[in-house]
Design an enzyme around this catalytic site. Structure first.
Site, PDB file in Angstrom:
ATOM      1  N   MET A   1       0.855  -1.159  -0.107  1.00  0.00           N
ATOM      2  CA  MET A   1       0.197  -0.166   0.113  1.00  0.00           C
ATOM      3  C   MET A   1       0.874   1.296  -0.113  1.00  0.00           C
ATOM      4  O   MET A   1       2.055   1.354   0.689  1.00  0.00           O
ATOM      5  CB  MET A   1      -1.053   0.078   1.236  1.00  0.00           C
ATOM      6  CG  MET A   1      -1.960  -0.946   1.389  1.00  0.00           C
ATOM      7  SD  MET A   1      -3.137  -0.957  -0.141  1.00  0.00           S
ATOM      8  CE  MET A   1      -3.601  -2.635  -0.448  1.00  0.00           C
ATOM      9  N   CYS A   2       0.537   2.327  -0.993  1.00  0.00           N
ATOM     10  CA  CYS A   2       1.725   2.923  -1.110  1.00  0.00           C
ATOM     11  C   CYS A   2       1.165   4.297  -1.878  1.00  0.00           C
ATOM     12  O   CYS A   2       0.242   4.464  -2.287  1.00  0.00           O
ATOM     13  CB  CYS A   2       2.416   2.416  -2.238  1.00  0.00           C
ATOM     14  SG  CYS A   2       2.932   0.588  -1.662  1.00  0.00           S
ATOM     15  N   GLY A   3       2.079   5.161  -2.016  1.00  0.00           N
ATOM     16  CA  GLY A   3       2.122   6.547  -2.863  1.00  0.00           C
ATOM     17  C   GLY A   3       2.941   6.141  -4.031  1.00  0.00           C
ATOM     18  O   GLY A   3       3.938   5.860  -4.193  1.00  0.00           O
TER      19      GLY A   3
ATOM     20  N   ASP B   1      -3.391   2.589   3.227  1.00  0.00           N
ATOM     21  CA  ASP B   1      -3.084   4.006   2.877  1.00  0.00           C
ATOM     22  C   ASP B   1      -4.390   4.933   2.853  1.00  0.00           C
ATOM     23  O   ASP B   1      -4.230   6.235   3.241  1.00  0.00           O
ATOM     24  CB  ASP B   1      -2.310   4.118   1.722  1.00  0.00           C
ATOM     25  CG  ASP B   1      -2.716   3.013   0.530  1.00  0.00           C
ATOM     26  OD1 ASP B   1      -3.884   2.661   0.683  1.00  0.00           O
ATOM     27  OD2 ASP B   1      -2.015   2.925  -0.437  1.00  0.00           O
TER      28      ASP B   1
END
Lengths: 227, 298, 441
Positions: free
Chosen positions: B1-3, C208
């Site tokens: 999960m990330c940018g 996120d």
């Protein structure tokens, strides 16, 4: 007109200030500058104030709004006006996914396009999109009206309950249990009213109405493929 | 999960500022990925030269006299520019394969991050701000680049687990989401002889694309088939020597925003990442459609 | 003539009478079995652990004189107003809809009298439970039925439900019998229809995004109240770590014995891991991130006695939540209704068709006549008594192990009776210093 600079003075101060406005406030007009895509701008408002956001926002702008009018002079990220109760939210640009998700009331106007899952699980909100909407819009929508002046993407109204969907352009595909329905005079009246409140010059007669076939309302093994 | 962030420049006059723009975008995505950060940057290719980016946890020891040792081993001229835990090794001629082999013997602790004519990959554990500073990414120039901030889901927070993952010469991939058939796919690819170094789901995605392309698919075709063969949620951004591409899974839950002007094409997991780009207020901003392959090249 | 000796009929262990009856039921109806409650099969549980009381090497505390604290504070990480509880046993989320308004009131009365919190469920907050609960946790669920900012601000804590132990990863379908006028209105649904629930939240996916959702909820509630994240136990290490990274104040871990109002039997019995197995990995994640005791861990699923409470706390939990046990304390499955259970084709202790709304005990129903059978004052008193007994039991054990507070219980106070429990709880088999997987063996 009061002005608040999010970049300079922070999100907490913005929401605390706007949430503190009471019913009989004199400070009814607010301008929010430098949003720079920040999340949770102008959330949880509960007074008849008028807030203009000068720029684009991130997730959940105007989330759970009550009474207030929030206008965004830009585009909004995911979940604009999520769970709105009342009031009006107007987006001049585009909206990302989940616009108006689970909204119970009020009016959400998107002047541009809305992406996927617009009006997901909506529970009474009215949503008017001047442009197009993306896939899986109005998934499990329970109540309220979704008006689309442009086209709708795949699987419109999948697992729909009692929300009413109006689309002027094409529908790429209908979701499970969503069907086209007859446009009756009362629908034209509702639609015409929503279009005029949303500042659209589209004609109600040019829309088609979609709603629930109500085939999934009580389980039947012959419908299992639709689950 | 990330940018994820990406910037593909059309206007050459912006090339000296690529690192600066991309670093700022990357730092904005810290909340989405505080565990590690990485960047793939496509700098100026020099005719006849190949670049290897390598990493070592004992850089001082491993990089000392490496260019000399490597040069002797592969019989070609080698130069090395160290940058903290990373180094870019410049090889005369198409010697990447030979250099990889020689490195494995000479410095077994060294990890090869990428090879190609233009690509350099820098990635480490830590906050994006700290990672960009330790490599001085803001000072780098290039034609396009991709950055990633990671919030680890099921695999370890390590340098190997950080993105981007190299998928072949001058190719790389970053990912936001979570693949749910990566274990089966890893075993299949390893049986096919594909090397996979980590237990990271994204590396399997990268290895899958490499394998497809080794078997004759174009990058576009490989991305198309990923929609069929990968199970789970993903937004992928891939880089090649002269371009970059974007694809989202058919459900398309993980966010993605793109902006295009006369000067550039930009990608961000959130619009926040794009707000300081020049001319963003007049850019065409949109979200990539689900199950649709997008590609830009010079 | 003598009869030739025959073999006695042999019942198949694989195709048991119970399994065969389910095959016939499925064949006749064309729908999977839907029921309430949690996993009924035997799984490794707290019963497979024992405490090592004090003797010569350690000294016990005197039961009626020497203090053994039971209080716990939940939500100390970010919230301005953490929840302070007198006892580490809370009431888990159960919806109005699944339960009657009177049952919710009884839960509020009992929990408040015992100094602990109750939790709403899918379907919104009712005045009955808000009014009778001194501390009320408001669940934030994928359906968002009845969700509104006013109730959100009335809550003492918000629990974002990602999943529950009975059905991690699942949505659900509540058959229409119980969707009465009031339930339908609260959920904005037509009366009498099957209610399909989504498996994911409508407006976020992944940690996120969850971080941003938590930010929004904090902004709406002024950073006052704690935000819990509840997950069904499957991959407890990763889920706990990600809840912490996303900004949770409290992690609620619900094992497979955790109940549910109604879901597929196959889901209840075959998805998720036992409560016992979920605790150590969750605690490990908190320790690895340096937030054990700063982010509190609440364990639920099959907690019944003070011994269970003490064992969960010894393994590193900060508190537990009870659901099924609380309903039994109110009067669920009471033998006094046996004749009526028989009429429904079941028997005392096995009744689990809560979704059908015909509960003789008047708890899991919306039928006014049945609901009237439950006196909320009396039932609340029974729940209070039961909570007090659990607490006294846990204190008895803690004192015997030489601890002046329940939170001072530790894994080293425990040993295991079985290899399974030893491996899951990472405590040695009784009489040894070894557990499966222990390094250095």
């Amino acid at each position: 007109m009061q002005s608040y600079d999010v970049a300079a003075d922070g999100l907490r101060g913005l929401n605390a200030t706007l949430q503190a406005q009471k019913q009989e406030t004199n400070q009814t007009r607010w301008e929010v500058v430098n949003p720079k895509g920040s999340h949770a701008i102008a959330v949880g408002l509960d007074a008849p104030i008028d807030v203009t956001v000068k720029g684009s926002t991130g997730y959940y702008c105007a989330g759970m709004n009550k009474q207030a009018t929030v206008r965004v002079e830009g585009s909004v990220g995911p979940g604009v006006a999520e769970n709105m109760m009342s009031g009006t939210v107007i987006v001049d640009g585009d909206a990302s996914q989940y616009a108006g998700a689970t909204g119970h009331g009020g009016l959400l106007v998107i002047k541009g396009n809305a992406s996927s899952r617009c009006g997901i699980s909506m529970k009474g909100i009215d949503i008017v999109v001047h442009g197009n909407i993306g896939h899986m819009s109005a998934f499990m929508a329970q109540a309220g009206n979704l008006v689309v002046c442009g086209d709708a993407g795949d699987a419109l109204g999948d697992s729909l309950y009692e929300a009413k969907l109006f689309v002027r352009g094409s529908v790429k595909s209908l979701g499970a249990d969503c069907i086209e329905k007859e446009m009756r005079p009362e629908h034209l009246e509702t639609l015409g009213d929503l279009l005029s409140r949303a500042g659209s010059d589209a004609r109600a007669e040019d829309f088609r109405r979609y709603g629930s076939a109500r085939e999934l309302y009580n389980f039947d093994i012959d419908n299992a493929a639709a689950y | 999960m990330c940018g994820i962030v990406g910037l593909f420049l059309k206007d050459k006059s912006l090339e000296p500022k690529l690192g600066e723009l991309l670093s700022a975008m990357l730092i904005t995505m810290t909340d989405r990925g505080p565990d590690s950060a990485g960047i793939a940057i496509y700098g100026d290719a020099v005719d006849g030269q190949t670049k290897l980016t390598v990493q070592s946890d004992n850089a001082a020891k491993d990089f000392a006299s490496l260019s000399k040792d490597l040069s002797e081993a592969i019989g070609a001229s080698v130069s090395l520019q160290a940058n903290d835990t990373h180094a870019v090794i410049l090889l005369d001629g198409p010697k990447a394969g030979a250099a990889r082999q020689a490195l494995a013997e000479l410095r077994p602790e060294i990890r090869v991050m990428s090879d190609g004519d233009a690509i350099e990959i820098y990635k480490e554990v830590g906050l994006p701000k700290d990672v960009t500073e330790r490599f001085n990414l803001a000072g780098m120039r290039g034609s396009h680049g991709i950055g990633h901030t990671r919030m680890a889901t099921e695999s370890a927070v390590t340098t190997e687990g950080a993105h981007p993952f190299s998928t072949g010469a001058d190719q790389c991939l970053v990912h936001n989401g979570s693949l749910s058939n990566h274990n089966v796919l890893r075993r299949k690819l390893m049986r096919e002889g594909v090397q996979i170094g980590s237990m990271n789901d994204t590396e399997v995605g990268a290895a899958y694309l490499t394998w497809k392309m080794q078997n004759g698919a174009s990058l576009g075709e490989a991305l198309e088939s990923s929609l069929e063969d990968l199970d789970g949620f993903f937004t992928f951004v891939v880089g090649t020597k002269d371009g970059f591409g974007v694809v989202r899974d058919p459900i398309a839950c993980k966010p993605a925003v793109m902006a295009e002007t006369e000067q550039y094409v930009a990608f961000g997991s959130e619009y926040r990442a794009l707000v300081d780009l020049p001319g963003i207020d007049n850019a065409r901003v949109w979200e990539p459609e689900p199950a649709t392959v997008y590609f830009w090249s010079h | 003539m003598d009869k030739t000796p025959g073999t006695l009929p042999i019942q198949s262990a694989t195709f048991s009478n119970s399994i065969n009856s389910e095959i016939r039921r499925a064949a006749a109806t064309g729908i999977y079995d839907i029921r309430g409650g949690g996993a009924k099969r035997r799984v490794p549980h707290f019963d497979d652990l024992l405490f090592l009381g004090a003797s010569v090497s350690r000294y016990p505390l005197e039961g009626y004189r020497e203090r053994c604290g039971t209080s716990v504070v939940l939500g100390t990480r970010f919230a301005k107003k953490p929840i302070e509880l007198d006892i580490p046993v809370t009431i888990a989320g159960m919806s109005f809809g699944a339960l009657s308004g009177r049952a919710k009131e009884a839960l509020g009365r009992g929990a408040s009298a015992a100094g602990t919190s109750t939790t709403t469920g899918d379907g919104g907050m009712t005045p009955e439970e808000r009014g009778h609960s001194t501390k009320l946790v408001y669940q934030y669920l994928p359906s968002r039925y009845g969700m509104n900012p006013d109730d959100l601000r009335k809550a003492d804590a918000i629990e974002i439900v990602v999943g529950q132990g009975a059905k991690p990863g699942g949505g659900g379908m509540l058959l229409g019998q119980k969707i009465s006028d009031r339930v339908a209105e609260m959920r904005t649904l037509p009366k009498g229809i099957d209610q399909r629930s989504a498996c994911r939240h409508p407006d976020w996916t992944g940690p996120d995004d969850l971080e941003i959702k938590i930010l929004e909820l904090r902004e709406i509630t002024g950073w006052q109240v704690p935000i819990y994240v509840k997950v069904g136990a499957t991959r407890p290490y990763y889920d706990t770590a990600l809840a912490v990274k996303a900004g949770a104040d409290v992690v609620v871990m619900d094992g497979m014995q955790g109940g549910t109002a109604a879901t597929q039997d196959v889901f209840i019995e075959h998805v998720g891991i036992p409560t016992l197995a979920s605790i150590r990995p969750a605690v490990q994640a908190l320790q690895d991130l340096g937030v054990h005791r700063e982010v509190q861990l609440v364990i639920s699923g099959g907690i019944r006695t003070g011994a269970d409470v003490a064992k969960a706390l010894a393994l590193g939990a900060d508190a537990v939540a009870i659901g099924t046990a609380a309903l039994v304390a109110l009067g669920d499955n009471d033998p006094k209704w046996e004749a009526e259970y028989q009429e429904l084709g079941t028997t005392t202790g096995a009744y689990d068709d809560w979704h059908e709304g015909r509960d003789p005990a008047g708890i899991t129903t919306q039928d006014p006549e049945l609901a009237a059978r439950l006196d909320p004052v009396e039932a609340g008193r029974r729940l209070r008594n039961y909570l007090k007994v659990m607490t006294l039991e846990a204190q008895t054990i803690a004192r015997a192990c030489g601890h002046n507070h329940l939170h001072n219980l530790e894994p080293e106070d425990l040993c295991a009776l079985t290899m399974e429990a030893a491996a899951m709880a990472k405590v040695p088999l009784a009489g040894t210093d070894w557990y499966p997987g222990k390094p250095g063996f």
